[in-house]
Design a protein around this motif. Structure first.
Motif, mmCIF file in Angstrom:
data_model
loop_
_atom_site.group_PDB
_atom_site.id
_atom_site.type_symbol
_atom_site.label_atom_id
_atom_site.label_comp_id
_atom_site.label_asym_id
_atom_site.label_seq_id
_atom_site.Cartn_x
_atom_site.Cartn_y
_atom_site.Cartn_z
ATOM 1 N N GLU A 55 0.810 -1.221 0.000
ATOM 2 C CA GLU A 55 0.000 0.000 0.000
ATOM 3 C C GLU A 55 0.843 1.270 0.000
ATOM 4 O O GLU A 55 0.350 2.330 -0.367
ATOM 5 C CB GLU A 55 -0.940 0.017 1.217
ATOM 6 N N PRO A 111 -2.185 7.967 -5.453
ATOM 7 C CA PRO A 111 -2.834 9.025 -6.238
ATOM 8 C C PRO A 111 -1.830 10.060 -6.740
ATOM 9 O O PRO A 111 -0.773 10.264 -6.135
ATOM 10 C CB PRO A 111 -3.805 9.658 -5.238
ATOM 11 N N TYR A 160 -13.264 11.989 8.220
ATOM 12 C CA TYR A 160 -12.222 11.545 9.139
ATOM 13 C C TYR A 160 -12.441 12.078 10.548
ATOM 14 O O TYR A 160 -12.870 13.207 10.748
ATOM 15 C CB TYR A 160 -10.857 11.987 8.626
ATOM 16 N N LYS A 217 -2.794 9.812 1.608
ATOM 17 C CA LYS A 217 -4.065 9.879 0.893
ATOM 18 C C LYS A 217 -4.574 8.486 0.556
ATOM 19 O O LYS A 217 -5.771 8.197 0.700
ATOM 20 C CB LYS A 217 -3.901 10.698 -0.392
ATOM 21 N N HIS A 218 -3.670 7.632 0.105
ATOM 22 C CA HIS A 218 -4.062 6.270 -0.278
ATOM 23 C C HIS A 218 -4.562 5.495 0.939
ATOM 24 O O HIS A 218 -5.594 4.824 0.874
ATOM 25 C CB HIS A 218 -2.855 5.566 -0.900
ATOM 26 N N THR A 237 -8.005 6.616 1.955
ATOM 27 C CA THR A 237 -9.054 6.036 1.112
ATOM 28 C C THR A 237 -9.347 4.601 1.517
ATOM 29 O O THR A 237 -10.515 4.184 1.614
ATOM 30 C CB THR A 237 -8.629 6.060 -0.376
ATOM 31 N N THR A 272 -11.386 4.298 4.849
ATOM 32 C CA THR A 272 -12.772 4.794 4.814
ATOM 33 C C THR A 272 -13.662 3.955 3.907
ATOM 34 O O THR A 272 -14.884 4.008 4.038
ATOM 35 C CB THR A 272 -12.820 6.257 4.326
ATOM 36 N N LYS A 273 -13.056 3.179 3.034
ATOM 37 C CA LYS A 273 -13.865 2.378 2.101
ATOM 38 C C LYS A 273 -13.969 0.917 2.486
ATOM 39 O O LYS A 273 -14.809 0.192 1.960
ATOM 40 C CB LYS A 273 -13.290 2.488 0.688
#
Length: 211
Positions: A34, A40, A90, A202-203, A206, A209-210
């Motif tokens: 990761e 991004p 967040y 950022k990755h 994401t 949260t998903k």
């Protein structure tokens, strides 16, 4: 909270992490991708802001000492803001600080503190606070893993970022395994620099949260 405090106070080395918590360093090159894959792209404005953060850092550290609050304001806070972590969806919570110590040059004992912010209960932002900005990030890995080990759902992928304002490491736990990224540096203009740190944050944001 009491459980995590007790664990972190008793964990100071990776050997203790493995013996007391049962965690092992993964030998699978695909275990922690990761921090390398599917990152991004950053906008020109974000790149420009990061370069300003880098320049601010270089200016502040030119005297040789970067004080605790300066690290937060000059480096860490802008990174978290650019990652979007101060906005919905967040949420942060703060863990109790942990004291750390290490022997420095001339047998001097360096003393510091680890401050921890937990994002969405799945991403630990760990700041080493010390009057020595070169305080080794390796010293904070065991305590970071100990915080993560008391998560009620260890079957989830959990992540951490460890920084002293100068350098950065990312860690991951899944079940009883953990992985560690390469080292990133605020000073660097090229490989493993602040752009890489922001992309990873950022990755990871994401992901948590998903999933």
């Amino acid at each position: 909270m009491t459980t995590s405090i007790a664990i972190t106070e008793g964990i100071t080395t990776l050997r203790q992490v493995e013996e007391k918590l049962g965690l092992t360093l993964s030998g699978d090159s695909q275990f922690f991708t990761e921090w390398m894959a599917d990152l991004p792209a950053l906008s020109e404005a974000e790149q420009a802001r990061l370069e300003q953060v880098r320049q601010n850092y270089l200016y502040q550290i030119s005297d040789g000492i970067l004080l605790e609050e300066t690290v937060k304001r000059v480096v860490l806070s802008p990174l978290l803001e650019l990652a979007g972590f101060y906005q919905s969806p967040y949420r942060f919570k703060t863990e109790v600080s942990v004291e750390i110590a290490a022997q420095g040059d001339n047998e001097e004992i360096l003393r510091g503190r680890i401050d921890v912010l937990v994002l969405q209960n799945r991403l630990w932002i760990v700041l080493i606070e010390s009057k020595k900005t070169t305080f080794d990030l390796e010293l904070a890995i065991p305590q970071t893993l100990a915080y993560m080990a008391v998560h009620p759902k260890p079957e989830q992928s959990l992540y951490g970022m460890i920084t002293n304002g100068s350098s950065y490491l990312f860690v991951k736990t899944l079940g009883k395994q953990y992985g560690i990224s390469d080292l990133f540096a605020t000073r660097s203009q090229y490989l493993n620099n602040l752009s890489g740190v922001l992309k990873i944050l950022k990755h990871l944001g994401t992901i948590i949260t998903k999933s």
